[in-house]
Design a protein around this motif. Structure first.
Motif, PDB file in Angstrom:
ATOM      1  N   SER A 326       0.829  -1.196   0.000  1.00  0.00           N
ATOM      2  CA  SER A 326       0.000   0.000   0.000  1.00  0.00           C
ATOM      3  C   SER A 326       0.868   1.252   0.000  1.00  0.00           C
ATOM      4  O   SER A 326       1.993   1.247   0.509  1.00  0.00           O
ATOM      5  N   LYS A 327       0.305   2.328  -0.560  1.00  0.00           N
ATOM      6  CA  LYS A 327       0.930   3.656  -0.536  1.00  0.00           C
ATOM      7  C   LYS A 327      -0.162   4.697  -0.312  1.00  0.00           C
ATOM      8  O   LYS A 327      -1.339   4.448  -0.611  1.00  0.00           O
ATOM      9  N   SER A 328       0.217   5.872   0.164  1.00  0.00           N
ATOM     10  CA  SER A 328      -0.764   6.945   0.307  1.00  0.00           C
ATOM     11  C   SER A 328      -0.064   8.300   0.250  1.00  0.00           C
ATOM     12  O   SER A 328       1.163   8.394   0.410  1.00  0.00           O
ATOM     13  N   LEU A 329      -0.870   9.352   0.046  1.00  0.00           N
ATOM     14  CA  LEU A 329      -0.327  10.703  -0.067  1.00  0.00           C
ATOM     15  C   LEU A 329      -1.440  11.704   0.174  1.00  0.00           C
ATOM     16  O   LEU A 329      -2.578  11.498  -0.247  1.00  0.00           O
ATOM     17  N   PHE A 330      -1.116  12.810   0.852  1.00  0.00           N
ATOM     18  CA  PHE A 330      -2.043  13.918   1.071  1.00  0.00           C
ATOM     19  C   PHE A 330      -1.802  15.031   0.049  1.00  0.00           C
ATOM     20  O   PHE A 330      -0.681  15.209  -0.448  1.00  0.00           O
ATOM     21  N   HIS A 388      -6.723  12.890   0.133  1.00  0.00           N
ATOM     22  CA  HIS A 388      -5.612  11.963   0.149  1.00  0.00           C
ATOM     23  C   HIS A 388      -5.982  10.757  -0.697  1.00  0.00           C
ATOM     24  O   HIS A 388      -7.152  10.502  -0.977  1.00  0.00           O
ATOM     25  N   TYR A 389      -4.950  10.058  -1.151  1.00  0.00           N
ATOM     26  CA  TYR A 389      -5.194   8.817  -1.872  1.00  0.00           C
ATOM     27  C   TYR A 389      -4.500   7.696  -1.129  1.00  0.00           C
ATOM     28  O   TYR A 389      -3.489   7.890  -0.455  1.00  0.00           O
ATOM     29  N   GLU A 390      -5.072   6.494  -1.222  1.00  0.00           N
ATOM     30  CA  GLU A 390      -4.379   5.294  -0.765  1.00  0.00           C
ATOM     31  C   GLU A 390      -4.572   4.208  -1.807  1.00  0.00           C
ATOM     32  O   GLU A 390      -5.642   4.097  -2.406  1.00  0.00           O
ATOM     33  N   SER A 391      -3.527   3.439  -2.047  1.00  0.00           N
ATOM     34  CA  SER A 391      -3.563   2.376  -3.056  1.00  0.00           C
ATOM     35  C   SER A 391      -3.275   1.039  -2.390  1.00  0.00           C
ATOM     36  O   SER A 391      -2.575   0.975  -1.380  1.00  0.00           O
ATOM     37  N   SER A 407       4.080   0.934  -6.179  1.00  0.00           N
ATOM     38  CA  SER A 407       5.176   1.873  -5.973  1.00  0.00           C
ATOM     39  C   SER A 407       5.321   2.841  -7.145  1.00  0.00           C
ATOM     40  O   SER A 407       5.505   4.054  -6.943  1.00  0.00           O
ATOM     41  N   ASP A 408       5.209   2.330  -8.360  1.00  0.00           N
ATOM     42  CA  ASP A 408       5.373   3.186  -9.539  1.00  0.00           C
ATOM     43  C   ASP A 408       4.202   4.137  -9.711  1.00  0.00           C
ATOM     44  O   ASP A 408       4.378   5.262 -10.215  1.00  0.00           O
ATOM     45  N   PHE A 409       2.991   3.717  -9.316  1.00  0.00           N
ATOM     46  CA  PHE A 409       1.858   4.645  -9.340  1.00  0.00           C
ATOM     47  C   PHE A 409       2.159   5.839  -8.436  1.00  0.00           C
ATOM     48  O   PHE A 409       1.924   6.995  -8.802  1.00  0.00           O
ATOM     49  N   HIS A 410       2.698   5.552  -7.256  1.00  0.00           N
ATOM     50  CA  HIS A 410       3.047   6.622  -6.316  1.00  0.00           C
ATOM     51  C   HIS A 410       4.089   7.558  -6.930  1.00  0.00           C
ATOM     52  O   HIS A 410       3.984   8.788  -6.811  1.00  0.00           O
ATOM     53  N   LYS A 411       5.065   6.986  -7.601  1.00  0.00           N
ATOM     54  CA  LYS A 411       6.087   7.817  -8.249  1.00  0.00           C
ATOM     55  C   LYS A 411       5.480   8.680  -9.349  1.00  0.00           C
ATOM     56  O   LYS A 411       5.876   9.839  -9.534  1.00  0.00           O
ATOM     57  N   GLN A 412       4.514   8.117 -10.087  1.00  0.00           N
ATOM     58  CA  GLN A 412       3.837   8.894 -11.122  1.00  0.00           C
ATOM     59  C   GLN A 412       3.099  10.077 -10.511  1.00  0.00           C
ATOM     60  O   GLN A 412       3.152  11.199 -11.030  1.00  0.00           O
ATOM     61  N   PHE A 421       3.040  16.291  -0.135  1.00  0.00           N
ATOM     62  CA  PHE A 421       3.899  15.698   0.893  1.00  0.00           C
ATOM     63  C   PHE A 421       3.035  15.276   2.081  1.00  0.00           C
ATOM     64  O   PHE A 421       2.114  15.975   2.477  1.00  0.00           O
ATOM     65  N   GLY A 422       3.368  14.153   2.641  1.00  0.00           N
ATOM     66  CA  GLY A 422       2.717  13.721   3.866  1.00  0.00           C
ATOM     67  C   GLY A 422       1.880  12.483   3.674  1.00  0.00           C
ATOM     68  O   GLY A 422       1.190  12.324   2.669  1.00  0.00           O
ATOM     69  N   THR A 423       1.971  11.589   4.630  1.00  0.00           N
ATOM     70  CA  THR A 423       1.273  10.312   4.595  1.00  0.00           C
ATOM     71  C   THR A 423       0.474  10.141   5.877  1.00  0.00           C
ATOM     72  O   THR A 423       0.965  10.464   6.960  1.00  0.00           O
ATOM     73  N   TYR A 424      -0.719   9.634   5.753  1.00  0.00           N
ATOM     74  CA  TYR A 424      -1.561   9.374   6.916  1.00  0.00           C
ATOM     75  C   TYR A 424      -0.881   8.345   7.818  1.00  0.00           C
ATOM     76  O   TYR A 424      -0.504   7.267   7.347  1.00  0.00           O
ATOM     77  N   PRO A 425      -0.697   8.647   9.102  1.00  0.00           N
ATOM     78  CA  PRO A 425       0.033   7.706   9.964  1.00  0.00           C
ATOM     79  C   PRO A 425      -0.678   6.380  10.173  1.00  0.00           C
ATOM     80  O   PRO A 425      -0.072   5.421  10.652  1.00  0.00           O
ATOM     81  N   GLY A 426      -1.946   6.286   9.789  1.00  0.00           N
ATOM     82  CA  GLY A 426      -2.630   5.005   9.849  1.00  0.00           C
ATOM     83  C   GLY A 426      -2.301   4.093   8.692  1.00  0.00           C
ATOM     84  O   GLY A 426      -2.513   2.880   8.769  1.00  0.00           O
ATOM     85  N   TYR A 427      -1.771   4.652   7.593  1.00  0.00           N
ATOM     86  CA  TYR A 427      -1.383   3.855   6.435  1.00  0.00           C
ATOM     87  C   TYR A 427       0.129   3.708   6.438  1.00  0.00           C
ATOM     88  O   TYR A 427       0.828   4.260   5.583  1.00  0.00           O
TER      89      TYR A 427
END
Length: 472
Positions: A326-330, A388-391, A407-412, A421-427
């Motif tokens: 999983s990945k996530s981003l705000f 935010h998104y989570e995958s 991982s590559d989706f996150h890089k895209q 910048f920033g990730t939910y601490p629950g993910y």
């Protein structure tokens, strides 16, 4: 001090005083399946012991045993950590399973509920309803536990209207690194109270919460629009319209929404806490994306909406243990993707090799009341974000192809929104280079200083928890 497993076992058995089912060790039969029970099967971890206390005094005794014998400590509530942090996240920790901490008392004068840290959200909702039709904001998965959820944020469809779960915490009972049972609130141990609301795993073991509550909303409107496309790129324009809606600073805070991508389609969901007439009066239905056909509306009450949201959530990430990545981003408003970037991203998804049919990407609306609360009022640092998104990629087994896709989706995304910048601490994400900075952003220095005061030896530790400030 080095670890002393035999002394630890003797100490914990003394705390348990011969009670059956109090603790299990690696040599215990069915240790992994009946006691450890990893959630993310892709993250292997074996704790030194799993303890199931029934009182705060039990927890205090176990914490003292761990500290005396050189072991790290973590609590597990529902056990849904993506990195199995409730088991320590690394081998050899003392895992305190709060499953028996199920207290529930409603004060019908203040309408504050005292709730044990092992309580699961689905059961809490039923008890709140029975105790006077009360509610507070939290996520939609009924199997998630209070202890973890409400100490990292606690986001859900009610959050734009009421704030996060942790914004409802009035006071806690907590066992600190010295093994003492303490109270923390705005008036007492206020620095610890600040830290526990957003970074709790690094600062103590909460045994019970005192929560402020609201009257249940009387009526709820739920919206659902299914996009059945052969290509994700065909949904790009509809996503951009949805994003524009949820980024509107004037969007009614009673409305929460998600855009979910999955193989061969997508779905837009929405929950509005009010009547159908109030929903239409907001203008939201006219702003929701469609392709000529209106979305489906479901009318119901609050408990019904919770059950519906839980059912939809189970389609994407079940309570069942599985190997997943999983990945996530705000995103702040000025970091959201423009139409051309969205088209490029969705086209990339179409072309990417995924290695599984069990993948999905969820974009969730934030903002509203969350955004109105100062960023430094609690440890939770992402109040200035509107989405935010989570995958997720799930596999039996989990292939490297699937890991690379997530991982590559996150890089895209980062290439198209480089300032996000920033990730939910629950993910939690063990691959992050600076997880603490991603989780707590500008609040991290304050948290490190509080950690130095309350837990200078880093007893309460997992791979992503706050570390003490370096002694000068």
């Amino acid at each position: 001090m080095g670890q002393n497993p035999s002394a630890l076992q003797a100490c914990i058995e003394a705390v348990g005083n011969g009670r059956p089912g109090f603790a299990a060790f690696p040599q215990t039969p069915l240790y992994q399946t009946q006691w450890v029970k990893r959630y993310n099967l892709d993250v292997r971890v074996t704790p030194a012991v799993v303890v199931r206390p029934t009182t705060a005094e039990d927890v205090a005794g176990v914490v003292k045993c761990a500290a005396t014998n050189g072991f790290k400590v973590q609590a597990r509530s529902g056990g849904h950590s993506y990195g199995n942090y409730g088991l320590g996240g690394d081998d050899g920790a003392v895992a305190i399973d709060m499953v028996h901490m199920q207290k529930f008392v409603m004060d019908k004068t203040t309408w504050q509920a005292t709730i044990g840290a092992g309580s699961l959200l689905g059961e809490v909702d039923k008890k709140l309803h029975a105790a006077g039709g009360r509610a507070f904001a939290h996520g939609v998965c009924p199997g998630v536990g209070m202890g973890g959820h409400c100490t990292i944020g606690g986001l859900g469809p009610m959050s734009r209207m009421w704030g996060t779960c942790l914004d409802h915490i009035v006071e806690v009972e907590v066992v600190t690194a010295d093994g003492k049972i303490q109270r923390a609130s705005p008036e007492k141990n206020s620095d610890l109270f600040f830290a526990l609301r957003g970074a709790g795993a690094g600062f103590g073991i909460i045994t019970e919460f005192v929560m402020r509550t609201h009257p249940e909303p009387g009526q709820v409107v739920q919206y659902e629009y299914n996009l059945k496309f052969g290509k994700q790129a065909d949904a790009a324009a509809l996503y951009s319209k949805w994003q524009a809606l949820i980024a509107d600073p004037k969007l009614d805070p009673r409305f929460g929404s998600m855009f979910i991508m999955f193989p061969l389609g997508a779905v837009i969901t929405g929950t509005f806490y009010g009547t159908q007439e109030e929903f239409h009066a907001t203008g939201i239905p006219n702003a929701l994306p469609n392709t000529g056909e209106p979305g489906r509306l479901l009318l119901g009450d609050y408990l019904g909406s919770i059950a519906h949201n839980a059912e939809k959530e189970a389609l994407y990430l079940s309570n069942l243990a599985a190997p997943f990545t999983s990945k996530s981003l705000f995103f702040k408003r000025d970091q959201l993707l423009g139409p051309e970037a969205v088209k490029n991203l969705f086209t990339w998804v179409d072309k990417a090799h995924k290695g599984t049919l069990l993948w999905f990407i969820i974009f969730s609306a934030e903002g509203g009341v969350i955004e109105e609360i100062p960023t430094n009022s609690t440890a939770y640092a992402h109040r200035d974000k509107v989405m935010h998104y989570e995958s997720y990629g799930v596999g039996f087994p989990l292939l490297q192809t699937t890991r690379d896709f997530i991982s590559d989706f996150h890089k895209q995304v980062l290439s198209l929104a480089p300032k996000a910048f920033g990730t939910y601490p629950g993910y939690v994400d063990n691959s992050l280079a600076e997880p603490q900075k991603q989780y707590w952003d500008a609040n991290l220095p304050a948290l490190q200083n509080i950690k130095k005061i309350w837990d200078p030896v880093d007893l309460f530790h997992n791979p992503g928890s706050v570390r003490p400030a370096i002694q000068n």
